[in-house]
Design an enzyme around this catalytic site. Structure first.
Site, PDB file in Angstrom:
ATOM      1  N   LYS A 206      76.515 125.545   7.636  1.00 59.76           N
ATOM      2  CA  LYS A 206      75.743 126.456   8.488  1.00 59.76           C
ATOM      3  C   LYS A 206      74.253 126.410   8.159  1.00 59.76           C
ATOM      4  O   LYS A 206      73.404 126.352   9.060  1.00 59.76           O
ATOM      5  CB  LYS A 206      76.252 127.894   8.329  1.00 59.76           C
ATOM      6  CG  LYS A 206      77.669 128.114   8.832  1.00 59.76           C
ATOM      7  CD  LYS A 206      78.135 129.528   8.482  1.00 59.76           C
ATOM      8  CE  LYS A 206      79.581 129.742   8.849  1.00 59.76           C
ATOM      9  NZ  LYS A 206      80.089 131.061   8.394  1.00 59.76           N
TER      10      LYS A 206
ATOM     11  N   ARG B 295      90.210 125.056   7.225  1.00 58.01           N
ATOM     12  CA  ARG B 295      91.523 125.708   7.355  1.00 58.01           C
ATOM     13  C   ARG B 295      91.542 126.719   8.509  1.00 58.01           C
ATOM     14  O   ARG B 295      92.608 127.006   9.058  1.00 58.01           O
ATOM     15  CB  ARG B 295      91.891 126.408   6.047  1.00 58.01           C
ATOM     16  CG  ARG B 295      92.121 125.448   4.886  1.00 58.01           C
ATOM     17  CD  ARG B 295      92.610 126.197   3.655  1.00 58.01           C
ATOM     18  NE  ARG B 295      93.935 126.763   3.863  1.00 58.01           N
ATOM     19  CZ  ARG B 295      95.076 126.139   3.563  1.00 58.01           C
ATOM     20  NH1 ARG B 295      95.041 124.913   3.052  1.00 58.01           N
ATOM     21  NH2 ARG B 295      96.232 126.716   3.767  1.00 58.01           N
TER      22      ARG B 295
ATOM     23  N   ASP C 148      72.305 114.287  -4.100  1.00 61.31           N
ATOM     24  CA  ASP C 148      71.537 115.183  -4.957  1.00 61.31           C
ATOM     25  C   ASP C 148      70.352 115.602  -4.097  1.00 61.31           C
ATOM     26  O   ASP C 148      69.434 114.813  -3.877  1.00 61.31           O
ATOM     27  CB  ASP C 148      71.065 114.466  -6.225  1.00 61.31           C
ATOM     28  CG  ASP C 148      70.329 115.393  -7.188  1.00 61.31           C
ATOM     29  OD1 ASP C 148      69.683 116.352  -6.701  1.00 61.31           O
ATOM     30  OD2 ASP C 148      70.377 115.162  -8.405  1.00 61.31           O
ATOM     31  N   HIS C 149      70.379 116.823  -3.585  1.00 62.54           N
ATOM     32  CA  HIS C 149      69.385 117.187  -2.565  1.00 62.54           C
ATOM     33  C   HIS C 149      67.953 117.151  -3.101  1.00 62.54           C
ATOM     34  O   HIS C 149      67.005 117.048  -2.326  1.00 62.54           O
ATOM     35  CB  HIS C 149      69.707 118.554  -1.944  1.00 62.54           C
ATOM     36  CG  HIS C 149      69.456 119.725  -2.860  1.00 62.54           C
ATOM     37  ND1 HIS C 149      70.426 120.239  -3.686  1.00 62.54           N
ATOM     38  CD2 HIS C 149      68.354 120.480  -3.056  1.00 62.54           C
ATOM     39  CE1 HIS C 149      69.927 121.257  -4.353  1.00 62.54           C
ATOM     40  NE2 HIS C 149      68.670 121.426  -3.995  1.00 62.54           N
TER      41      HIS C 149
ATOM     42  N   LYS D 226      63.799 115.766  -1.470  1.00 64.82           N
ATOM     43  CA  LYS D 226      62.567 116.558  -1.415  1.00 64.82           C
ATOM     44  C   LYS D 226      61.350 115.642  -1.331  1.00 64.82           C
ATOM     45  O   LYS D 226      61.279 114.608  -1.999  1.00 64.82           O
ATOM     46  CB  LYS D 226      62.477 117.489  -2.629  1.00 64.82           C
ATOM     47  CG  LYS D 226      63.526 118.603  -2.607  1.00 64.82           C
ATOM     48  CD  LYS D 226      63.364 119.534  -3.787  1.00 64.82           C
ATOM     49  CE  LYS D 226      64.422 120.625  -3.759  1.00 64.82           C
ATOM     50  NZ  LYS D 226      64.269 121.536  -2.612  1.00 64.82           N
TER      51      LYS D 226
ATOM     52  N   GLU E 242      63.982 129.595 -11.276  1.00 67.90           N
ATOM     53  CA  GLU E 242      64.426 130.410 -10.153  1.00 67.90           C
ATOM     54  C   GLU E 242      64.250 131.878 -10.512  1.00 67.90           C
ATOM     55  O   GLU E 242      64.515 132.277 -11.651  1.00 67.90           O
ATOM     56  CB  GLU E 242      65.897 130.151  -9.825  1.00 67.90           C
ATOM     57  CG  GLU E 242      66.207 128.746  -9.359  1.00 67.90           C
ATOM     58  CD  GLU E 242      67.686 128.607  -9.003  1.00 67.90           C
ATOM     59  OE1 GLU E 242      68.129 129.294  -8.077  1.00 67.90           O
ATOM     60  OE2 GLU E 242      68.371 127.819  -9.669  1.00 67.90           O
TER      61      GLU E 242
ATOM     62  N   HIS F  42      69.861 117.191 -11.096  1.00 66.41           N
ATOM     63  CA  HIS F  42      68.481 117.273 -10.603  1.00 66.41           C
ATOM     64  C   HIS F  42      67.446 116.882 -11.662  1.00 66.41           C
ATOM     65  O   HIS F  42      66.550 116.071 -11.404  1.00 66.41           O
ATOM     66  CB  HIS F  42      68.172 118.694 -10.116  1.00 66.41           C
ATOM     67  CG  HIS F  42      69.146 119.229  -9.124  1.00 66.41           C
ATOM     68  ND1 HIS F  42      69.736 118.439  -8.158  1.00 66.41           N
ATOM     69  CD2 HIS F  42      69.648 120.479  -8.933  1.00 66.41           C
ATOM     70  CE1 HIS F  42      70.548 119.197  -7.421  1.00 66.41           C
ATOM     71  NE2 HIS F  42      70.512 120.422  -7.880  1.00 66.41           N
TER      72      HIS F  42
END
Length: 501
Positions: free
Chosen positions: A22, A49, A181-182, A186, A220, A244
């Protein structure tokens, strides 16, 4: 490379009702469609499912687009017409037989030449099962290419990663496996190679003769949020360092590749990871520090400690902070420490790399060692994207004293709305068969090999001082001591920070 035959494909998203699909996948696919990187000859099949119909699935995809705040055009129905849904139990072969029929039907409807991409956006324990059934039920026997995209975590240690890799390799070749690996999507992480290899002012200095240390901070301000159940079994070491952080170390440390091809770049990254200095279990405390956040303040709001978070063991020994000194034993980097730190509930959300250059042998403008201002190259990865150089300039007075001057280039200030998301870039690369910014198995194995020693040392010795840093701070004091003993300090992550010593 727009609208070429190999970009026509069917994407099957396992876990299509989940949060990742999403928030990241649907908006990314829509952006690729709007920009013309997806021709009309494509289809997306969502599966999970839940007993949704295709109509309900399309409604949820459209809602996800609006929730992402991207610009949704009036003809979005044309885009949604390419989406279908099929409920599946991924542990039964009958489900794959139904999926195979649907894929064949859509390939005929949209004239797709048998190219198939399978995206596993679900729990890792099903990766091997899904791969095996895709092979046994003939879903990889199309006329075109097959690609399997896998989210982290890829195992929870080296033995589990080897087992998972063996299961997947029975169905897919290494060059068909795309481990996401996002961070590698970047903008400024991808820019590391450009900064190094396209600038004569940096690459000649990129070694132990001119660089004193390199620092990587990924902080973070959020806590574990709803991920408590997962995070308490993972911790910062597995969640951030193994993937990362070590990927950024590899990009910073790698030798210049012969050419900018997937194989050559991956080969140099693997060589850099092979040069990581191994540690014995009883040496880990000399090089690595762990922490866990207690109560504190974030943006003037009281927040709870880690052990009071939902789904967390009140006596949890899980680390929410890691700092370490990584050494690379090769000719280029001998003697240069790579300091890394990452954690939750820190002062702010920021990821950046600071390269600190050595001082010149004799600086006429320094009155004492306490007034030294080293030159810094700062790569801002998130939330801001850009490059800063900190150099010495004359103070604006009648003295001969110097002051640090910060020169900034902001990569996302000009047109931030049009900056591609990491997932958009990585999906585009996968569709085009470019695996450069995905991790090779050898990179995964070497990273786990390095991290497993640290984890084993910490598992054998319970941390008696947890929690050892307040929320809203930059971690435990031991992380500062790690650098102080080498004569260094952590550079501030705030853009208006003080870059003088």
């Amino acid at each position: 490379m727009k609208n070429e035959n190999h970009t026509y494909c069917t994407m099957v998203i396992f876990g299509a009702t989940g949060d990742l699909a999403k928030r990241k996948l649907f908006p990314s696919i829509y952006n690729l469609y709007k920009k013309g990187y997806l021709d009309e000859k494509f289809a997306v099949i969502g599966t999970a499912r839940r007993g949704w119909s295709t109509e309900v699935f399309r409604e949820n995809v459209e809602k996800a687009l609006h929730d992402s705040k991207i610009e949704v055009e009036a003809n979005v129905e044309d885009f949604l017409a390419h989406f279908d849904y099929i409920p599946m139990d991924v542990t039964t072969k009958e489900s794959y037989q139904e999926l195979s029929k649907l894929i064949s039907s859509l390939e005929g409807e949209f004239h797709i030449p048998g190219n198939r991409m399978f995206y596993l956006a679900m729990a890792p324990q099903f990766f091997g099962t899904i791969a095996s059934f895709l092979k046994s039920e003939g879903l990889t026997n199309g006329d075109g290419w097959n690609r399997l995209i896998i989210e982290k975590p890829f195992g929870h240690d080296l033995p589990s990663a080897k087992k998972l890799n063996a299961e997947i390799r029975q169905a897919f070749e290494e060059d068909e496996i795309y481990r996401i690996d996002h961070y590698l999507g970047k903008e400024m992480v991808q820019n590391i190679e450009v900064i190094r290899f396209a600038n004569a002012m940096f690459e000649p200095l990129w070694n132990n003769r001119y660089i004193s240390n390199i620092q990587i901070t990924s902080s973070e301000s959020l806590g574990v949020e709803e991920r408590g159940g997962y995070y308490d079994k993972s911790g910062a070491l597995r969640d951030m360092v193994q993937n990362h952080i070590l990927q950024m170390v590899a990009l910073l440390a790698m030798e210049p590749p012969i050419k900018l091809s997937t194989d050559e770049i991956r080969s140099e990254k693997i060589r850099a990871l092979r040069a990581l200095r191994p540690m014995a279990i009883d040496e880990v405390d000399e090089y690595f520090v762990r922490g866990q956040y207690g109560p504190g303040q974030i943006e003037n709001q009281e927040v709870p400690g880690y052990r009071s978070e939902e789904n967390i063991n009140p006596e949890s020994n899980t680390e929410t902070f890691v700092a370490g000194k990584v050494l690379i034993d090769n000719f280029r980097w001998a003697g240069v420490p790579f300091y890394i730190r990452t954690g939750k509930r820190m002062a702010e959300k920021s990821t950046k790399i600071v390269i600190q250059f050595k001082d010149i042998p004799m600086n006429l403008y320094y009155k004492s060692e306490d007034e030294m201002h080293p030159n810094l190259l700062i790569i801002h990865i998130q939330p801001d994207q850009g490059i800063s150089i900190v150099m010495n300039g004359k103070k604006l007075d009648n003295s001969k004293e110097t002051t640090p001057v910060k020169l900034d280039y902001c990569n996302n200030c000009v047109d931030q709305q049009n900056t591609p998301e990491a997932y958009e870039k990585l999906l585009h690369d996968a569709i085009n068969g470019d695996a450069t910014n995905f991790t090779h198995w050898d990179e995964v194995a070497l990273s786990w090999q390095f991290v497993d020693t640290i984890y084993q040392a910490w598992a054998e010795k319970k941390a008696t001082d947890f929690p050892n840093y307040d929320s809203g701070t930059m971690g435990p004091k031991a992380a500062d001591d790690l650098l102080n003993q080498d004569g260094f300090k952590w550079w501030p992550i705030a853009d208006d920070g003080d870059y003088s010593i």
